[in-house]
Design a protein around this motif. Sequence first.
Motif, PDB file in Angstrom:
ATOM      1  N   TYR A   1      43.516  41.184  29.007  1.00  0.00           N
ATOM      2  CA  TYR A   1      42.262  39.977  29.493  1.00  0.00           C
ATOM      3  C   TYR A   1      41.380  40.566  30.764  1.00  0.00           C
ATOM      4  O   TYR A   1      42.030  40.885  31.339  1.00  0.00           O
ATOM      5  CB  TYR A   1      43.963  39.017  29.983  1.00  0.00           C
ATOM      6  CG  TYR A   1      44.548  38.533  29.179  1.00  0.00           C
ATOM      7  CD1 TYR A   1      43.909  37.505  27.536  1.00  0.00           C
ATOM      8  CD2 TYR A   1      45.551  38.832  28.839  1.00  0.00           C
ATOM      9  CE1 TYR A   1      44.463  36.949  26.627  1.00  0.00           C
ATOM     10  CE2 TYR A   1      46.462  38.226  27.129  1.00  0.00           C
ATOM     11  CZ  TYR A   1      46.005  37.486  26.478  1.00  0.00           C
ATOM     12  OH  TYR A   1      46.311  36.880  25.344  1.00  0.00           O
ATOM     13  N   PHE A   2      40.210  39.765  30.668  1.00  0.00           N
ATOM     14  CA  PHE A   2      39.214  40.219  31.716  1.00  0.00           C
ATOM     15  C   PHE A   2      38.545  38.733  31.665  1.00  0.00           C
ATOM     16  O   PHE A   2      37.646  37.544  30.671  1.00  0.00           O
ATOM     17  CB  PHE A   2      37.628  40.902  31.672  1.00  0.00           C
ATOM     18  CG  PHE A   2      38.363  42.401  31.230  1.00  0.00           C
ATOM     19  CD1 PHE A   2      38.025  43.352  32.164  1.00  0.00           C
ATOM     20  CD2 PHE A   2      38.670  43.275  29.764  1.00  0.00           C
ATOM     21  CE1 PHE A   2      38.747  44.052  32.086  1.00  0.00           C
ATOM     22  CE2 PHE A   2      39.457  43.568  30.027  1.00  0.00           C
ATOM     23  CZ  PHE A   2      38.624  44.592  30.948  1.00  0.00           C
ATOM     24  N   ASN A   3      38.217  38.432  33.425  1.00  0.00           N
ATOM     25  CA  ASN A   3      37.292  37.834  33.914  1.00  0.00           C
ATOM     26  C   ASN A   3      36.070  38.148  34.115  1.00  0.00           C
ATOM     27  O   ASN A   3      36.782  38.782  35.435  1.00  0.00           O
ATOM     28  CB  ASN A   3      37.811  37.026  34.911  1.00  0.00           C
ATOM     29  CG  ASN A   3      37.089  35.432  35.068  1.00  0.00           C
ATOM     30  OD1 ASN A   3      36.453  35.681  35.996  1.00  0.00           O
ATOM     31  ND2 ASN A   3      37.569  34.093  35.482  1.00  0.00           N
ATOM     32  N   PHE A   4      34.553  37.918  34.490  1.00  0.00           N
ATOM     33  CA  PHE A   4      33.846  38.666  34.176  1.00  0.00           C
ATOM     34  C   PHE A   4      33.397  38.433  35.602  1.00  0.00           C
ATOM     35  O   PHE A   4      32.843  39.256  36.665  1.00  0.00           O
ATOM     36  CB  PHE A   4      32.753  39.196  33.370  1.00  0.00           C
ATOM     37  CG  PHE A   4      32.355  39.701  31.775  1.00  0.00           C
ATOM     38  CD1 PHE A   4      34.377  40.752  32.182  1.00  0.00           C
ATOM     39  CD2 PHE A   4      31.789  39.866  30.855  1.00  0.00           C
ATOM     40  CE1 PHE A   4      34.297  41.296  30.635  1.00  0.00           C
ATOM     41  CE2 PHE A   4      32.044  40.665  29.791  1.00  0.00           C
ATOM     42  CZ  PHE A   4      33.479  41.423  29.559  1.00  0.00           C
ATOM     43  N   VAL A   5      33.448  36.745  35.586  1.00  0.00           N
ATOM     44  CA  VAL A   5      32.743  36.769  36.758  1.00  0.00           C
ATOM     45  C   VAL A   5      33.846  37.108  38.084  1.00  0.00           C
ATOM     46  O   VAL A   5      33.022  37.202  38.811  1.00  0.00           O
ATOM     47  CB  VAL A   5      32.830  34.503  37.023  1.00  0.00           C
ATOM     48  CG1 VAL A   5      32.426  34.712  38.825  1.00  0.00           C
ATOM     49  CG2 VAL A   5      32.083  34.424  35.571  1.00  0.00           C
ATOM     50  N   THR A   6      35.061  36.875  38.036  1.00  0.00           N
ATOM     51  CA  THR A   6      35.908  37.028  39.228  1.00  0.00           C
ATOM     52  C   THR A   6      36.423  38.651  39.601  1.00  0.00           C
ATOM     53  O   THR A   6      36.397  39.087  40.230  1.00  0.00           O
ATOM     54  CB  THR A   6      37.326  36.456  39.026  1.00  0.00           C
ATOM     55  OG1 THR A   6      37.838  36.935  38.236  1.00  0.00           O
ATOM     56  CG2 THR A   6      37.440  34.901  38.905  1.00  0.00           C
ATOM     57  N   GLY A   7      36.111  39.390  38.475  1.00  0.00           N
ATOM     58  CA  GLY A   7      36.371  40.811  37.884  1.00  0.00           C
ATOM     59  C   GLY A   7      37.734  41.370  38.044  1.00  0.00           C
ATOM     60  O   GLY A   7      38.436  42.277  37.812  1.00  0.00           O
ATOM     61  N   PHE A   8      38.795  39.899  38.331  1.00  0.00           N
ATOM     62  CA  PHE A   8      39.874  40.028  37.688  1.00  0.00           C
ATOM     63  C   PHE A   8      40.185  40.633  36.088  1.00  0.00           C
ATOM     64  O   PHE A   8      39.662  39.627  35.020  1.00  0.00           O
ATOM     65  CB  PHE A   8      41.164  39.099  37.801  1.00  0.00           C
ATOM     66  CG  PHE A   8      41.885  38.849  37.922  1.00  0.00           C
ATOM     67  CD1 PHE A   8      43.300  39.350  38.455  1.00  0.00           C
ATOM     68  CD2 PHE A   8      42.445  38.354  36.567  1.00  0.00           C
ATOM     69  CE1 PHE A   8      44.282  39.970  38.862  1.00  0.00           C
ATOM     70  CE2 PHE A   8      44.164  38.536  36.181  1.00  0.00           C
ATOM     71  CZ  PHE A   8      45.039  38.895  37.911  1.00  0.00           C
TER      72      PHE A   8
END
Length: 194
Positions: free
Chosen positions: A32-39
């Motif tokens: 899973y990726f959160n593009f905004v936080t980079g996590f």
Amino acid sequence: MLFLAPAAHAAIISVNFGAAPVNVPNNIDGVYFNFVTGFYGPTEFAGYDFNPYNNNSGLTFYGAPGPSGILATGTPGTTAQARVLQFGDLISSTGQFNQYQTRGDSFQAGRSEYVGLRFLNETTGILNYGWALINTTAGNGFPASVAAYGYENTGLSITAGETAVVADVPEPTSIALVGLALGALGVSRRRKSA
């Protein structure tokens, strides 16, 4: 007069994992990726934007709940196919975005290819368009990895593989030469008018 204009797409954010792409586990969870936080991580978390995984029949993509989605073809739902994008292909509001499991059958060719997506930016509240560069292997697409991703954070369109434009900053010497040239031009105009 000298004007310095900003780049047209100054709001593009991109991440390249270089020689260490993020592995997509060959299981129902994937990554899973959160593009905004980079996590990113192997288990679902609140605020994820993109999830490549194996749905037991091969590479599959999932976007966060609507209005997010994966750029796709076919009937919306669990049989829609993710579009394989080439560098420079447009990702915008004119595309069909699937809000469910989106099959990646066309990505199982052992190449590096782009998938387009849209997601709701939790910081700005704006629907963003982006891309992910996926490395796959022949067969069911695994092993697979994410080599890079990018998105445009103001709601404008983006092209597959587009990254932030870095403007060259003039050296102080160049600025001084421009100043001298402008000064000389002023002196020559003054002499002509006298």
